[in-house]
Design a protein around this motif. Structure first.
Motif, short mmCIF file in Angstrom:
data_model
loop_
_atom_site.label_atom_id
_atom_site.label_comp_id
_atom_site.label_asym_id
_atom_site.label_seq_id
_atom_site.Cartn_x
_atom_site.Cartn_y
_atom_site.Cartn_z
N LEU A 236 5.42 1.41 8.10
CA LEU A 236 6.57 0.87 8.11
C LEU A 236 5.91 -0.57 7.40
CD1 LEU A 236 9.89 0.77 7.43
CD2 LEU A 236 9.78 -0.93 9.60
N LEU A 237 5.82 -0.98 7.18
CA LEU A 237 5.11 -2.43 7.44
C LEU A 237 4.59 -2.41 5.91
CD1 LEU A 237 4.87 -5.34 6.95
CD2 LEU A 237 3.05 -5.57 8.28
N GLN A 238 2.99 -1.46 5.59
CA GLN A 238 2.29 -1.11 4.31
C GLN A 238 3.40 -0.44 3.79
OE1 GLN A 238 -0.80 1.29 5.02
NE2 GLN A 238 -1.32 1.47 2.94
N THR A 239 3.83 0.99 3.62
CA THR A 239 5.17 1.21 3.10
C THR A 239 6.16 0.29 1.95
OG1 THR A 239 4.92 3.80 3.60
CG2 THR A 239 6.85 3.32 2.32
N ALA A 240 6.61 -0.55 3.23
CA ALA A 240 7.79 -1.83 2.31
C ALA A 240 7.14 -2.38 1.64
CB ALA A 240 8.86 -2.50 3.80
N SER A 241 5.65 -3.66 2.02
CA SER A 241 4.96 -4.19 1.23
C SER A 241 4.58 -3.48 -0.53
CB SER A 241 3.55 -5.09 2.01
OG SER A 241 4.21 -5.22 3.00
N GLU A 242 4.28 -1.48 -0.69
CA GLU A 242 4.08 -1.52 -1.87
C GLU A 242 6.03 -1.39 -2.86
OE1 GLU A 242 2.76 1.96 -0.55
OE2 GLU A 242 0.23 0.71 0.15
N TRP A 243 6.57 -0.68 -1.55
CA TRP A 243 7.61 -0.52 -2.36
C TRP A 243 7.95 -2.25 -2.93
CZ3 TRP A 243 13.51 -1.47 -2.04
CH2 TRP A 243 13.43 -0.54 -1.90
N LEU A 244 8.03 -2.81 -2.71
CA LEU A 244 8.32 -4.34 -2.89
C LEU A 244 7.61 -4.55 -3.73
CD1 LEU A 244 10.69 -7.14 -2.65
CD2 LEU A 244 8.90 -7.78 -0.48
N ALA A 255 17.09 -4.12 -1.12
CA ALA A 255 17.36 -4.58 -0.20
C ALA A 255 18.15 -5.36 0.72
CB ALA A 255 16.10 -4.98 0.05
N THR A 256 18.65 -6.17 -0.42
CA THR A 256 19.52 -7.34 -0.02
C THR A 256 21.12 -7.20 -0.20
OG1 THR A 256 19.44 -8.86 -1.73
CG2 THR A 256 17.76 -8.99 0.02
N LYS A 257 21.49 -6.10 -0.97
CA LYS A 257 22.91 -5.58 -1.19
C LYS A 257 23.65 -4.68 0.39
CE LYS A 257 25.93 -2.71 -4.29
NZ LYS A 257 26.49 -3.77 -4.33
N GLU A 258 24.74 -5.87 0.06
CA GLU A 258 25.86 -5.06 1.10
C GLU A 258 26.71 -3.41 0.73
OE1 GLU A 258 25.98 -6.57 4.07
OE2 GLU A 258 25.27 -8.20 3.79
N TYR A 259 26.58 -2.86 1.61
CA TYR A 259 26.74 -1.52 1.73
C TYR A 259 28.10 -1.04 1.90
CZ TYR A 259 22.39 -0.90 -1.39
OH TYR A 259 21.12 -1.45 -1.95
N PRO A 260 29.23 -0.61 1.66
CA PRO A 260 30.44 -0.06 2.66
C PRO A 260 29.99 1.21 2.31
CG PRO A 260 31.45 -0.65 -0.03
CD PRO A 260 29.46 -0.73 -0.08
N VAL A 295 12.03 -4.89 3.90
CA VAL A 295 11.43 -4.77 3.07
C VAL A 295 12.30 -6.67 2.52
CG1 VAL A 295 12.56 -5.16 0.35
CG2 VAL A 295 11.21 -2.57 2.31
N LYS A 296 13.53 -6.21 3.18
CA LYS A 296 14.64 -7.51 3.42
C LYS A 296 14.03 -8.86 3.97
CE LYS A 296 19.37 -9.93 3.94
NZ LYS A 296 20.05 -9.66 5.20
N SER A 297 13.47 -9.14 5.10
CA SER A 297 12.37 -9.41 6.31
C SER A 297 11.51 -10.41 5.57
CB SER A 297 11.89 -9.11 6.86
OG SER A 297 11.09 -10.31 7.97
N LEU A 298 10.59 -9.13 3.95
CA LEU A 298 9.46 -9.86 3.39
C LEU A 298 9.85 -10.39 2.47
CD1 LEU A 298 7.40 -5.73 3.60
CD2 LEU A 298 6.53 -8.15 4.71
#
Length: 304
Positions: A236-244, A255-260, A295-298
């Motif tokens: 998860l960490l590796q994939t999120a880092s590469e995506w970011l 990643a940071t948008k609020e989704y209703p 992603v948001k955390s990274l």
């Protein structure tokens, strides 16, 4: 006298057949294909030639007061006691149970199995383990049975087959455990362990000797991570880092948008922003939110 038809043909997995003559009285004797005066008379015999499946079929007359018990060695363990349980439907895990099923005294049953087979030591070990635990535990020993298996894909990914069987006392405190490979530690003894085929890797059944009042549970141990969980976190960490890294500000925005709304619309929105969610984390809503959270955390760490 009673008529009996007996075949010594192998069972599936080439398991050998056995036949025991019980009685009259407190006696046991193996049937070896010949008449036994006062007990069994071989009236006729037919031989079928078929390679390894060749066998003889006996027509027998069994005397009054004599039982003719037959079966095959066990399907899973290949043992006589498993085959005896299958043939009679009765428990055969301990010496006294075997004697009861055969209908003879304990000394006769023990002498018979010690002379005939080498597996008598299994029953001896069960009794020794129970006696040891009974002496070591201040509350005495009890037996518990637990079966687990057929995990879902999600459970397997969380490390289902790496989880131990934990022995918990009345307060929920762990006093012993059995490892996934079947190794006991602490206040527990394994009296029997059997595996069987089935979905998701099959099933495991255990009969355990534990302190009185304890229970057995299969599941994750609090505070311990399985290799599967560790690998999933690293992936998860590796994939999120590469995506970011690949999508930069667009990834941060998604990643940071609020989704209703739900998973499908979030995936569509990410597509519209030019940064599609990796397939591995798009199948289930829980996986998607976990990925976006990582992603948001990274992204927040990069700001510091």
């Amino acid at each position: 006298m009673k008529k009996v038809i007996y075949s010594d043909e192998l069972a599936p997995r080439r398991r050998g057949a056995w036949a025991i003559i019980i009685g009259p009285g407190d006696e046991l004797e193996l049937f070896a294909g010949e008449s036994i005066p006062g007990k069994v008379a071989v009236v006729g015999c037919d031989y079928t030639k078929n390679g390894v499946w060749s066998h003889s079929t006996y027509r027998l007359q069994v005397a009054e007061g004599v039982r003719f018990l037959h079966g095959h060695f066990g399907f899973e363990t290949g043992t006589f006691t498993e085959g005896l349980r299958a043939a009679t439907g009765q428990p055969t895990d301990r010496w006294y149970e075997v004697a009861n099923v055969l209908g003879v005294s304990l000394p006769v049953a023990q002498n018979f199995l010690r002379t005939w087979l080498k597996e008598a030591h299994r029953l001896d070990q069960v009794e020794a383990d129970l006696a040891s635990l009974d002496e070591e535990s201040p509350t005495g020993a009890a037996t518990v049975t637990i079966t687990y298996g057929a995990p879902t894909r999600a459970a397997r990914e969380r490390g289902f087959w790496e989880w131990p069987v934990r022995i918990l006392d009345e307060d929920g405190q762990e006093v012993g455990r059995v490892s996934p490979g079947g190794e006991p530690s602490g206040e527990v003894r394994i009296l029997k362990r059997e595996t069987s085929s089935g979905y998701g890797g099959g099933y495991v059944s255990l009969i355990l000797a534990v302190p009185e009042g304890c229970r057995a549970e299969h599941g994750p141990a609090p505070g311990e991570k399985t290799w599967a969980e560790q690998e999933a976190e690293e992936r998860l960490l590796q994939t999120a880092s590469e995506w970011l890294k690949t999508y930069g500000k667009k990834a941060v925005h998604v990643a940071t948008k609020e989704y209703p709304y739900g998973r499908a619309r979030v995936l569509a929105y990410a597509e519209s922003q030019g940064c599609p969610i990796p397939r591995e984390y798009s199948r289930q809503a829980s996986d998607l939110w976990e990925f976006l959270g990582e992603v948001k955390s990274l992204a927040q760490k990069q700001k510091k």
